[in-house]
Design a protein around this motif. Structure first.
Motif, mmCIF file in Angstrom:
data_model
loop_
_atom_site.group_PDB
_atom_site.id
_atom_site.type_symbol
_atom_site.label_atom_id
_atom_site.label_comp_id
_atom_site.label_asym_id
_atom_site.label_seq_id
_atom_site.Cartn_x
_atom_site.Cartn_y
_atom_site.Cartn_z
ATOM 1 N N PRO A 65 0.811 -1.226 0.000
ATOM 2 C CA PRO A 65 0.000 0.000 0.000
ATOM 3 C C PRO A 65 0.842 1.274 0.000
ATOM 4 O O PRO A 65 0.391 2.321 -0.463
ATOM 5 C CB PRO A 65 -0.821 -0.123 1.289
ATOM 6 N N ASP A 66 2.076 1.205 0.543
ATOM 7 C CA ASP A 66 2.953 2.370 0.531
ATOM 8 C C ASP A 66 3.642 2.548 -0.813
ATOM 9 O O ASP A 66 4.249 3.589 -1.065
ATOM 10 C CB ASP A 66 4.008 2.247 1.623
ATOM 11 N N TYR A 67 3.597 1.516 -1.645
ATOM 12 C CA TYR A 67 4.235 1.556 -2.957
ATOM 13 C C TYR A 67 3.238 1.070 -4.003
ATOM 14 O O TYR A 67 3.413 0.015 -4.619
ATOM 15 C CB TYR A 67 5.474 0.661 -2.980
ATOM 16 N N PRO A 68 2.163 1.816 -4.221
ATOM 17 C CA PRO A 68 1.088 1.321 -5.089
ATOM 18 C C PRO A 68 1.505 1.139 -6.543
ATOM 19 O O PRO A 68 0.807 0.452 -7.288
ATOM 20 C CB PRO A 68 0.013 2.414 -4.959
ATOM 21 N N HIS A 69 2.633 1.737 -6.940
ATOM 22 C CA HIS A 69 3.044 1.651 -8.337
ATOM 23 C C HIS A 69 3.946 0.450 -8.601
ATOM 24 O O HIS A 69 4.336 0.220 -9.744
ATOM 25 C CB HIS A 69 3.780 2.931 -8.744
ATOM 26 N N CYS A 70 4.303 -0.301 -7.561
ATOM 27 C CA CYS A 70 5.260 -1.395 -7.709
ATOM 28 C C CYS A 70 4.546 -2.743 -7.636
ATOM 29 O O CYS A 70 3.580 -2.907 -6.883
ATOM 30 C CB CYS A 70 6.317 -1.326 -6.611
ATOM 31 N N PRO A 71 5.022 -3.742 -8.376
ATOM 32 C CA PRO A 71 4.402 -5.076 -8.325
ATOM 33 C C PRO A 71 4.614 -5.713 -6.950
ATOM 34 O O PRO A 71 5.659 -5.537 -6.312
ATOM 35 C CB PRO A 71 5.141 -5.851 -9.412
ATOM 36 N N VAL A 72 3.613 -6.475 -6.502
ATOM 37 C CA VAL A 72 3.663 -7.073 -5.169
ATOM 38 C C VAL A 72 4.871 -7.988 -5.018
ATOM 39 O O VAL A 72 5.566 -7.974 -3.989
ATOM 40 C CB VAL A 72 2.356 -7.852 -4.892
ATOM 41 N N GLU A 119 23.979 17.792 -6.661
ATOM 42 C CA GLU A 119 23.587 16.470 -6.191
ATOM 43 C C GLU A 119 22.846 15.723 -7.305
ATOM 44 O O GLU A 119 22.342 16.344 -8.249
ATOM 45 C CB GLU A 119 22.698 16.585 -4.952
ATOM 46 N N PRO A 120 22.777 14.401 -7.220
ATOM 47 C CA PRO A 120 22.002 13.654 -8.204
ATOM 48 C C PRO A 120 20.551 14.136 -8.252
ATOM 49 O O PRO A 120 20.007 14.627 -7.252
ATOM 50 C CB PRO A 120 22.079 12.206 -7.697
ATOM 51 N N GLU A 121 19.934 14.007 -9.406
ATOM 52 C CA GLU A 121 18.526 14.386 -9.545
ATOM 53 C C GLU A 121 17.662 13.598 -8.571
ATOM 54 O O GLU A 121 16.659 14.090 -8.059
ATOM 55 C CB GLU A 121 18.071 14.139 -10.981
ATOM 56 N N PHE A 122 18.043 12.365 -8.304
ATOM 57 C CA PHE A 122 17.301 11.533 -7.360
ATOM 58 C C PHE A 122 18.221 10.419 -6.887
ATOM 59 O O PHE A 122 19.181 10.034 -7.560
ATOM 60 C CB PHE A 122 16.061 10.924 -8.018
ATOM 61 N N THR A 123 17.941 9.896 -5.695
ATOM 62 C CA THR A 123 18.588 8.681 -5.203
ATOM 63 C C THR A 123 17.552 7.657 -4.752
ATOM 64 O O THR A 123 17.918 6.548 -4.367
ATOM 65 C CB THR A 123 19.532 8.984 -4.023
ATOM 66 N N ALA A 124 16.283 8.055 -4.759
ATOM 67 C CA ALA A 124 15.202 7.162 -4.348
ATOM 68 C C ALA A 124 13.992 7.420 -5.233
ATOM 69 O O ALA A 124 13.731 8.563 -5.634
ATOM 70 C CB ALA A 124 14.835 7.382 -2.876
ATOM 71 N N PHE A 125 13.248 6.346 -5.519
ATOM 72 C CA PHE A 125 12.070 6.486 -6.375
ATOM 73 C C PHE A 125 11.062 5.392 -6.028
ATOM 74 O O PHE A 125 11.272 4.227 -6.343
ATOM 75 C CB PHE A 125 12.468 6.386 -7.851
ATOM 76 N N TYR A 144 10.234 2.096 -15.302
ATOM 77 C CA TYR A 144 9.959 0.952 -14.440
ATOM 78 C C TYR A 144 8.783 1.227 -13.503
ATOM 79 O O TYR A 144 8.448 0.391 -12.678
ATOM 80 C CB TYR A 144 11.197 0.613 -13.605
ATOM 81 N N VAL A 145 8.195 2.405 -13.585
ATOM 82 C CA VAL A 145 7.039 2.853 -12.797
ATOM 83 C C VAL A 145 7.444 3.178 -11.362
ATOM 84 O O VAL A 145 7.177 4.263 -10.862
ATOM 85 C CB VAL A 145 5.878 1.841 -12.824
ATOM 86 N N GLY A 146 8.079 2.279 -10.679
ATOM 87 C CA GLY A 146 8.509 2.528 -9.311
ATOM 88 C C GLY A 146 9.533 1.495 -8.886
ATOM 89 O O GLY A 146 9.700 0.460 -9.530
ATOM 90 N N CYS A 147 10.246 1.774 -7.822
ATOM 91 C CA CYS A 147 11.233 0.852 -7.265
ATOM 92 C C CYS A 147 10.767 0.430 -5.870
ATOM 93 O O CYS A 147 10.236 1.259 -5.135
ATOM 94 C CB CYS A 147 12.600 1.508 -7.172
ATOM 95 N N PRO A 148 10.961 -0.867 -5.533
ATOM 96 C CA PRO A 148 11.702 -1.913 -6.230
ATOM 97 C C PRO A 148 10.935 -2.498 -7.405
ATOM 98 O O PRO A 148 9.716 -2.376 -7.503
ATOM 99 C CB PRO A 148 11.934 -2.961 -5.140
ATOM 100 N N ASN A 149 11.693 -3.171 -8.281
ATOM 101 C CA ASN A 149 11.109 -3.811 -9.461
ATOM 102 C C ASN A 149 12.038 -4.917 -9.934
ATOM 103 O O ASN A 149 12.921 -5.349 -9.184
ATOM 104 C CB ASN A 149 10.863 -2.761 -10.554
ATOM 105 N N ALA A 150 11.883 -5.368 -11.153
ATOM 106 C CA ALA A 150 12.660 -6.500 -11.649
ATOM 107 C C ALA A 150 14.137 -6.184 -11.806
ATOM 108 O O ALA A 150 14.972 -7.093 -11.852
ATOM 109 C CB ALA A 150 12.087 -6.968 -12.989
ATOM 110 N N VAL A 151 14.492 -4.894 -11.892
ATOM 111 C CA VAL A 151 15.894 -4.503 -12.064
ATOM 112 C C VAL A 151 16.468 -3.935 -10.770
ATOM 113 O O VAL A 151 17.563 -4.305 -10.354
ATOM 114 C CB VAL A 151 16.039 -3.482 -13.210
ATOM 115 N N PHE A 152 15.734 -3.043 -10.122
ATOM 116 C CA PHE A 152 16.225 -2.373 -8.924
ATOM 117 C C PHE A 152 15.601 -3.015 -7.683
ATOM 118 O O PHE A 152 14.376 -2.950 -7.492
ATOM 119 C CB PHE A 152 15.897 -0.882 -8.978
#
Length: 454
Positions: free
Chosen positions: A144-151, A385-391, A426-434
């Motif tokens: 629920p905190d990561y609705p964009h990521c696969p279960v 700084e990097p544009e992002f370090t978390a997504f 990838y829509v969101g992290c974590p995922n199949a790569v990250f």
């Protein structure tokens, strides 16, 4: 060249995975002489580091044998795997999927595949590499905190071996991890020990806190002289007691911790090596508590400065998920040593007043730190700084940093970040790569040529 092979698959208890191939380290195609892999602790991945000849082509397959007798049970399906080893890098990591009956793929993408190092100096003598990585504790990986990521992407058994493979591919001398649960630390301690690492762990102080921070270091390169545990609760209590106020009233008791290790290189070259300190932490991320966030950062830097001063003025590297953005008050304090005037009113506007007093006013003198040379590593090479370090799928954010004392250390390289658009696909992290909602950071350092620590 050094090569790490990681193979993913399900293997019953009592079976041993080997790598068999066309070069002597792989047994010259003789399964009885093939190279045993080490089981990664979740059981669905096996790994080994091996020296291989460069400028050559290697063919190989994985085989499964009975662990106790060596009896051959299974060869991989399909054609031989084939690698051309050019030796352009110090280490290569190959992620394979065991091709058993009905296999659906043969390779797993690396999260470092579209990230390139930026290098200032290619000098290797005296250079050491530090990684910082929030690995996403399983206790926080609620869908629920990561609705964009696969279960399925949150299952630790699926994420853990990919995190270990990424750490091996990063090939850093010091690994600083955040959101580490006790069983993750113990498993990683075993798995990373096969590759020469030793580690220390510090859990947050209460039974309700299920995670903490860890530092692993390459034991063949460094001696560990000391480990030091820092409690942000204790620092806040002491600061508030001296001011005659209660830390609880000002929401300063948050159970955050920091772990410091003092290391000394074994690469002496006839001269006594100087020690240096590496610290890692995981700080408050709540944007409604920016006054607490900034004070915690100041108190931590004051403590690290004291540790370094009392040990002869050691160089320091301070890493972690600080939970703050580059335009925040806490970042301003870290990078300049004090708060700019514009941030004081900003902190008052967000802070909770106690007896009509704001934390930034009650402890105003503590909103500063004495490490005049403190710098963030990434802007040294990319000027920001990097544009992002978390997504997490909502919006990319920069929360992770590697800070260092620039009067004693120089940045030689960083591992760059991919453009945010490359991650959004990838829509969101974590995922199949990250495997985490954060990306790993890596910086190379060497002692400054003009430093008294050199």
């Amino acid at each position: 060249m050094r090569a790490v092979f990681v193979v993913f698959g399900q293997f019953p208890f009592g079976q041993q995975v080997r790598i068999c191939g066309s070069v002597p380290p792989f047994g010259d195609w003789d399964p009885s002489k093939a190279l045993n892999l080490n089981c990664v602790s979740t059981g669905n991945a096996w790994a080994i580091e091996v020296e291989l000849p460069t400028a050559t082509t290697v063919e190989y397959k994985y085989v499964v044998v009975v662990e106790t007798t060596g009896q051959l049970l299974e060869w991989e399906q399909g054609e031989n795997r084939r690698l051309l080893l050019l030796g352009h890098t110090e280490i290569e990591v190959f992620r394979d999927v065991f091709r058993g009956v009905g296999f659906t793929g043969s390779r797993i993408d690396s999260p470092l595949g579209n990230r390139t190092p930026r290098v200032v100096s290619r000098m290797k003598r005296g250079t050491f590499y530090v990684t910082s990585y929030n690995v996403l504790a399983a206790c926080y990986a609620y869908n629920p905190d990561y609705p964009h990521c696969p279960v399925w992407a949150f299952v630790l058994d699926a994420r853990y071996p990919r995190i270990i493979a990424e750490l091996l591919e990063l090939d850093s001398d010091v690994l600083c991890l955040q959101e580490v649960e006790p069983y993750f630390f113990k498993a990683a301690e075993i798995d990373l020990s096969h590759f020469g690492y030793k580690g220390f762990y510090l859990k947050k102080p209460t039974d309700l806190e299920l995670e903490g921070v860890a530092i692993y270091y390459r034991a063949r390169k460094f001696d560990c002289l000391e480990r030091i545990e820092i409690s942000l609760n204790d620092l806040a209590d002491r600061a508030c007691a001296a001011a005659g106020v209660d830390a609880y009233d000002f929401r300063l008791i948050k159970n955050y911790v920091a772990l410091v290790v003092v290391l000394r290189s074994r690469e002496v070259n006839g001269k006594p090596a100087r020690p240096f300190a590496v610290c890692t932490t995981h700080m408050n991320w709540d944007w409604k508590m920016v006054d607490v966030q900034a004070l915690h950062c100041a108190l931590l830097m004051r403590e690290v400065h004291g540790i370094a001063r009392d040990r002869g003025g050691m160089p320091c590297v301070i890493t972690g998920d600080f939970g703050l953005s580059p335009n925040s008050a806490a970042y301003n304090l870290l990078s300049t040593g004090k708060l700019a005037d514009k941030f004081i009113a900003h902190l008052r506007s967000f802070a909770m007043a106690v007896n009509s007093k704001h934390l930034v006013d009650v402890l105003r003198d503590l909103y500063a730190h004495p490490i005049a040379s403190l710098r963030s590593a990434y802007p040294v090479l990319i000027e920001k700084e990097p544009e992002f370090t978390a997504f997490d799928g909502k919006s990319p954010a920069c929360h992770d940093y590697i800070w260092f004392t620039s009067d004693a250390l120089e940045v030689t390289s960083i591992l760059d970040f991919p453009p945010a658009n490359n991650i959004r696909r990838y829509v969101g992290c974590p995922n199949a790569v990250f495997p985490s909602d954060h990306l790993s950071l890596k910086t190379g350092f060497r002692f400054a040529q003009t430093s008294p620590h050199h």
